[in-house]
Enzyme design. Structure first.
Site, PDB file in Angstrom:
ATOM      1  N   LYS A  49     -20.131 -32.528 -53.024  1.00  0.00           N
ATOM      2  CA  LYS A  49     -18.847 -32.589 -53.748  1.00  0.00           C
ATOM      3  C   LYS A  49     -18.352 -34.023 -53.851  1.00  0.00           C
ATOM      4  O   LYS A  49     -17.784 -34.426 -54.860  1.00  0.00           O
ATOM      5  CB  LYS A  49     -17.761 -31.790 -53.008  1.00  0.00           C
ATOM      6  CG  LYS A  49     -17.903 -30.312 -53.080  1.00  0.00           C
ATOM      7  CD  LYS A  49     -16.756 -29.619 -52.346  1.00  0.00           C
ATOM      8  CE  LYS A  49     -16.720 -29.850 -50.857  1.00  0.00           C
ATOM      9  NZ  LYS A  49     -17.877 -29.395 -50.103  1.00  0.00           N
ATOM     10  N   GLY A  50     -18.556 -34.785 -52.773  1.00  0.00           N
ATOM     11  CA  GLY A  50     -18.104 -36.180 -52.755  1.00  0.00           C
ATOM     12  C   GLY A  50     -18.768 -36.971 -53.865  1.00  0.00           C
ATOM     13  O   GLY A  50     -18.119 -37.738 -54.580  1.00  0.00           O
ATOM     14  N   LYS A  51     -20.068 -36.746 -54.044  1.00  0.00           N
ATOM     15  CA  LYS A  51     -20.807 -37.439 -55.100  1.00  0.00           C
ATOM     16  C   LYS A  51     -20.268 -37.058 -56.481  1.00  0.00           C
ATOM     17  O   LYS A  51     -20.038 -37.934 -57.331  1.00  0.00           O
ATOM     18  CB  LYS A  51     -22.293 -37.068 -55.015  1.00  0.00           C
ATOM     19  CG  LYS A  51     -23.100 -37.594 -56.161  1.00  0.00           C
ATOM     20  CD  LYS A  51     -24.549 -37.167 -56.085  1.00  0.00           C
ATOM     21  CE  LYS A  51     -24.822 -36.006 -56.999  1.00  0.00           C
ATOM     22  NZ  LYS A  51     -26.266 -35.740 -57.136  1.00  0.00           N
ATOM     23  N   THR A  90     -20.072 -37.771 -48.027  1.00  0.00           N
ATOM     24  CA  THR A  90     -20.870 -38.990 -48.109  1.00  0.00           C
ATOM     25  C   THR A  90     -20.902 -39.439 -49.565  1.00  0.00           C
ATOM     26  O   THR A  90     -21.281 -38.676 -50.446  1.00  0.00           O
ATOM     27  CB  THR A  90     -22.298 -38.729 -47.606  1.00  0.00           C
ATOM     28  OG1 THR A  90     -22.196 -38.187 -46.289  1.00  0.00           O
ATOM     29  CG2 THR A  90     -23.112 -40.007 -47.574  1.00  0.00           C
ATOM     30  N   ASN A 130     -12.315 -32.161 -40.578  1.00  0.00           N
ATOM     31  CA  ASN A 130     -13.574 -31.437 -40.336  1.00  0.00           C
ATOM     32  C   ASN A 130     -14.573 -31.768 -41.451  1.00  0.00           C
ATOM     33  O   ASN A 130     -15.779 -31.650 -41.273  1.00  0.00           O
ATOM     34  CB  ASN A 130     -13.331 -29.923 -40.250  1.00  0.00           C
ATOM     35  CG  ASN A 130     -12.480 -29.375 -41.396  1.00  0.00           C
ATOM     36  OD1 ASN A 130     -11.936 -30.127 -42.203  1.00  0.00           O
ATOM     37  ND2 ASN A 130     -12.359 -28.064 -41.463  1.00  0.00           N
ATOM     38  N   ALA A 131     -14.072 -32.168 -42.611  1.00  0.00           N
ATOM     39  CA  ALA A 131     -14.932 -32.469 -43.748  1.00  0.00           C
ATOM     40  C   ALA A 131     -15.597 -33.833 -43.575  1.00  0.00           C
ATOM     41  O   ALA A 131     -15.056 -34.716 -42.916  1.00  0.00           O
ATOM     42  CB  ALA A 131     -14.105 -32.490 -45.025  1.00  0.00           C
ATOM     43  N   GLY A 158     -20.650 -25.894 -47.747  1.00  0.00           N
ATOM     44  CA  GLY A 158     -20.258 -27.296 -47.583  1.00  0.00           C
ATOM     45  C   GLY A 158     -21.476 -28.202 -47.668  1.00  0.00           C
ATOM     46  O   GLY A 158     -22.622 -27.722 -47.749  1.00  0.00           O
ATOM     47  N   GLN A 165     -15.438 -28.201 -47.452  1.00  0.00           N
ATOM     48  CA  GLN A 165     -16.210 -27.016 -47.043  1.00  0.00           C
ATOM     49  C   GLN A 165     -16.752 -26.269 -48.275  1.00  0.00           C
ATOM     50  O   GLN A 165     -16.982 -26.907 -49.287  1.00  0.00           O
ATOM     51  CB  GLN A 165     -15.384 -26.109 -46.118  1.00  0.00           C
ATOM     52  CG  GLN A 165     -15.118 -26.726 -44.748  1.00  0.00           C
ATOM     53  CD  GLN A 165     -13.900 -27.619 -44.722  1.00  0.00           C
ATOM     54  OE1 GLN A 165     -12.854 -27.287 -45.258  1.00  0.00           O
ATOM     55  NE2 GLN A 165     -14.020 -28.774 -44.106  1.00  0.00           N
TER      56      GLN A 165
HETATM   57  P1  IMP Z   1     -13.851 -25.815 -38.555  1.00  0.00           P
HETATM   58  O1  IMP Z   1     -13.574 -25.971 -39.995  1.00  0.00           O
HETATM   59  O2  IMP Z   1     -13.993 -27.128 -37.828  1.00  0.00           O
HETATM   60  O3  IMP Z   1     -12.906 -24.867 -37.868  1.00  0.00           O
HETATM   61  O4  IMP Z   1     -15.311 -25.125 -38.433  1.00  0.00           O
HETATM   62  C1  IMP Z   1     -15.561 -23.801 -38.907  1.00  0.00           C
HETATM   63  C2  IMP Z   1     -16.961 -23.712 -39.488  1.00  0.00           C
HETATM   64  O5  IMP Z   1     -17.021 -24.487 -40.674  1.00  0.00           O
HETATM   65  C3  IMP Z   1     -18.079 -24.271 -38.586  1.00  0.00           C
HETATM   66  O6  IMP Z   1     -19.249 -23.514 -38.819  1.00  0.00           O
HETATM   67  C4  IMP Z   1     -18.240 -25.701 -39.088  1.00  0.00           C
HETATM   68  O7  IMP Z   1     -19.518 -26.230 -38.804  1.00  0.00           O
HETATM   69  C5  IMP Z   1     -18.044 -25.490 -40.580  1.00  0.00           C
HETATM   70  N1  IMP Z   1     -17.557 -26.675 -41.279  1.00  0.00           N
HETATM   71  C6  IMP Z   1     -16.310 -27.192 -41.257  1.00  0.00           C
HETATM   72  N2  IMP Z   1     -16.224 -28.268 -42.057  1.00  0.00           N
HETATM   73  C7  IMP Z   1     -17.432 -28.426 -42.612  1.00  0.00           C
HETATM   74  C8  IMP Z   1     -17.959 -29.332 -43.559  1.00  0.00           C
HETATM   75  O8  IMP Z   1     -17.284 -30.239 -44.074  1.00  0.00           O
HETATM   76  N3  IMP Z   1     -19.282 -29.165 -43.900  1.00  0.00           N
HETATM   77  C9  IMP Z   1     -20.036 -28.171 -43.377  1.00  0.00           C
HETATM   78  N4  IMP Z   1     -19.582 -27.283 -42.493  1.00  0.00           N
HETATM   79  C10 IMP Z   1     -18.289 -27.412 -42.124  1.00  0.00           C
HETATM   80 MG    MG Z   2     -19.986 -32.793 -45.676  1.00  0.00          MG
END
Ligand code: IMP
Ligand code: MG
Length: 331
Positions: free
Chosen positions: A16-18, A44, A40-41, A12, A175
């Protein structure tokens, strides 16, 4: 109908956004579909020099393109409305462009509360894991069940197939390969499919895919509970220059050199044919060009050697373009 897919080849935060934003400027997409993950994403995006961070909402909204949150995603209504309002403060009215697939599952307050207590994986605490768990346990709620979401709902099959218009889709992912539920470093993964397989779960046949854009950085970052940092002062310098702090949680990202074995695996499994290596400006600034290969660190003499080696390594992998980028807005 045709579709381009963007996948992240590392953990992640590779830009990707760019890439999505740059492709929206160049191509004539009718739809941008977010295909996995939730808030969670953090993407930027610099659009005409203005910085915006998105979580749920696809970047098509900055280009007048219909932007769908697909059924591979999970959506928190609360955080969705918050994001919508924040984006509208910056870029004006976008709500007519935002669509949510009727069968997208919902992140509830209960899911948020459960995830807030999570410690083993180091999640973003946005309720992602619990929402997917309930989806697969067949206890979940879908967007169509939520009154406030009604104005945004779309039947994706009708939207894409019951029209005489040309449909051209950009699939925007979240991610990355190293966090993928199947191919990532389990259990230190997210709960969704971050590969091209995750994109085609959203109602489009694999036969319609044109380009698969693989996005990586010239070094690695990871956020979460496992140890991933390299052992050198230089990684602190890279963190500062590259501003490697989570755009969702603000956490400092762990840094290491690019692991080519991971990228190679991600290229193969996703069938990448367009490769973007981002943040070249950061390694330009520290003047170091290392790479991990079979658990050993190799140092290239120059950026030119680093690029040449990657080009050679990709020559038999079905890749027709490689972009080495050091710009926040353009590829
Ligand atoms: P979750 O997706 O919040 O359940 O997190 C699971 C794992 O994925 C953790 O290590 C988070 O830090 C990571 N993670 C989730 N979303 C992102 C993202 O957009 N970028 C980077 N790491 C992410
Ligand atoms: Mg990100």
């Amino acid at each position: 109908m045709l579709a381009d897919v963007i996948v992240d080849l590392q953990y992640g935060d590779c830009g990707k956004g760019k890439v999505a934003n740059a492709l929206c400027k160049k191509e004539n997409y009718s739809h941008v579909i977010r295909y996995n993950g939730g808030c969670n994403a953090g993407h930027t995006i610099y659009n005409n020099g203005v910085k915006v961070v998105t979580h749920h909402i696809p970047c098509g909204v900055f280009h007048g393109i219909k932007s769908v949150i697909g059924p591979g995603c999970v959506l928190s209504p609360k955080l969705f409305f918050q994001e919508l309002e924040e984006l509208e403060k910056k870029v004006g009215n976008i709500r007519d462009l935002v669509k949510i697939s009727t069968n997208t599952h919902v992140i509830t307050d209960f899911h948020l509360a459960q995830d807030s207590k999570e410690t083993k994986i180091g999640t973003t605490k946005r309720g992602n894991g619990p929402a997917y768990r309930d989806k697969y346990d067949r206890k979940g709620m879908r967007a169509e069940d939520i009154p406030e979401l009604q104005p945004f709902l779309v039947d994706l099959h009708e939207e894409l197939y019951s029209t005489s218009e040309d449909i051209s889709i950009l699939f925007e992912g979240a991610q990355g390969f190293g966090l993928d539920i199947d191919w990532g470093d389990y259990p230190f993964v997210t709960s969704s499919h971050c590969t091209v397989g995750g994109a085609i779960l959203n109602g489009v046949s694999p036969k319609k895919i044109r380009n698969i854009w693989g996005v990586a950085k010239c070094y690695e970052t990871y956020v979460g509970s496992k140890k991933h940092d390299g052992e050198s002062e230089i990684f602190n310098t890279i963190r500062d220059i590259g501003q490697e702090f989570g755009s969702t949680t603000g956490r400092a990202r762990q840094i290491n050199w690019m692991n080519w074995n991971l990228i190679e695996k991600a290229i193969n499994i996703n069938g990448v044919n367009k490769l973007v290596i981002n943040k070249m400006d950061v390694l330009d600034e520290v003047s170091e060009w290392p790479m991990i290969l079979d658990e050993e660190v190799y140092e290239f003499e120059s950026r030119k050697d680093f690029e040449f080696w990657i080009e050679q390594s990709c020559s038999d992998m079905g890749i027709d373009n490689i972009f080495f980028s050091g710009d926040k807005e353009y590829i």
